[in-house]
Design a protein around this motif. Structure first.
Motif, PDB file in Angstrom:
ATOM      1  N   SER A   1       0.829  -1.203   0.000  1.00  0.00           N
ATOM      2  CA  SER A   1       0.000   0.000   0.000  1.00  0.00           C
ATOM      3  C   SER A   1       0.869   1.260   0.000  1.00  0.00           C
ATOM      4  CB  SER A   1      -0.926  -0.007   1.206  1.00  0.00           C
ATOM      5  OG  SER A   1      -0.178  -0.019   2.402  1.00  0.00           O
ATOM      6  N   ALA A   2       2.067   1.191   0.574  1.00  0.00           N
ATOM      7  CA  ALA A   2       2.949   2.362   0.588  1.00  0.00           C
ATOM      8  C   ALA A   2       3.427   2.699  -0.824  1.00  0.00           C
ATOM      9  CB  ALA A   2       4.135   2.112   1.495  1.00  0.00           C
ATOM     10  N   SER A   3       3.772   1.684  -1.599  1.00  0.00           N
ATOM     11  CA  SER A   3       4.233   1.957  -2.959  1.00  0.00           C
ATOM     12  C   SER A   3       3.090   2.445  -3.844  1.00  0.00           C
ATOM     13  CB  SER A   3       4.878   0.711  -3.560  1.00  0.00           C
ATOM     14  OG  SER A   3       3.926  -0.325  -3.701  1.00  0.00           O
TER      15      SER A   3
ATOM     16  N   ALA B   1       2.688   6.065  -5.747  1.00  0.00           N
ATOM     17  CA  ALA B   1       2.406   6.143  -7.180  1.00  0.00           C
ATOM     18  C   ALA B   1       1.239   7.078  -7.462  1.00  0.00           C
ATOM     19  CB  ALA B   1       2.104   4.753  -7.724  1.00  0.00           C
ATOM     20  N   PHE B   2       0.225   7.034  -6.618  1.00  0.00           N
ATOM     21  CA  PHE B   2      -0.934   7.900  -6.810  1.00  0.00           C
ATOM     22  C   PHE B   2      -0.738   9.283  -6.202  1.00  0.00           C
ATOM     23  CE2 PHE B   2      -3.308   3.772  -7.139  1.00  0.00           C
ATOM     24  CZ  PHE B   2      -3.601   3.920  -8.486  1.00  0.00           C
ATOM     25  N   GLY B   3       0.364   9.518  -5.518  1.00  0.00           N
ATOM     26  CA  GLY B   3       0.612  10.817  -4.902  1.00  0.00           C
ATOM     27  C   GLY B   3       0.879  11.918  -5.909  1.00  0.00           C
ATOM     28  N   GLY B   4       1.312  11.577  -7.094  1.00  0.00           N
ATOM     29  CA  GLY B   4       1.614  12.572  -8.100  1.00  0.00           C
ATOM     30  C   GLY B   4       0.419  13.059  -8.888  1.00  0.00           C
ATOM     31  N   ILE B   5      -0.752  12.505  -8.647  1.00  0.00           N
ATOM     32  CA  ILE B   5      -1.951  12.918  -9.383  1.00  0.00           C
ATOM     33  C   ILE B   5      -2.498  14.191  -8.745  1.00  0.00           C
ATOM     34  CG2 ILE B   5      -4.298  12.246  -9.998  1.00  0.00           C
ATOM     35  CD1 ILE B   5      -3.366   9.370 -10.033  1.00  0.00           C
TER      36      ILE B   5
END
Length: 97
Positions: A50-52, A56-60
């Motif tokens: 879940s951390a990875s 990955a979705f943090g840049g949206i």
């Protein structure tokens, strides 16, 4: 008369041993193999955590997240991923797929 009864009992026992007991051990072995292999793959780090995924979705951006929430992305994406994983696993089982 006893020969007919013995033949019927022999037929019933043969059916039980060939179909019921053999399939029980086969499906138990498949279940054990799948559960142990999935737990091994989770521990070895092959599956994403879940951390990875959150990285990955943090840049949206926020605008994109607004439309993703309108479309139900938080509900639909896990459904689609689990459906693909289930399809992959079922196709790899030699008895079912």
């Amino acid at each position: 008369m006893w020969g007919i009864i013995a033949s019927g009992v022999n037929l019933l026992l043969g059916f039980l041993v060939r179909s019921v007991v053999a399939k029980f051990f086969l499906y138990f072995a498949l279940y054990f193999f799948v559960t142990e292999s999935v737990s091994y793959l989770q521990q070895s780090g092959i599956f994403p955590t879940s951390a990875s995924l959150s990285n990955a979705f943090g840049g949206i951006g926020e605008g994109v997240w607004y439309f993703l929430d309108l479309c139900g992305f938080s509900v639909g994406a896990p459904l689609i991923v689990s459906a693909f994983v289930t399809r992959f696993i079922i196709r790899r089982l030699p008895v079912i797929g």
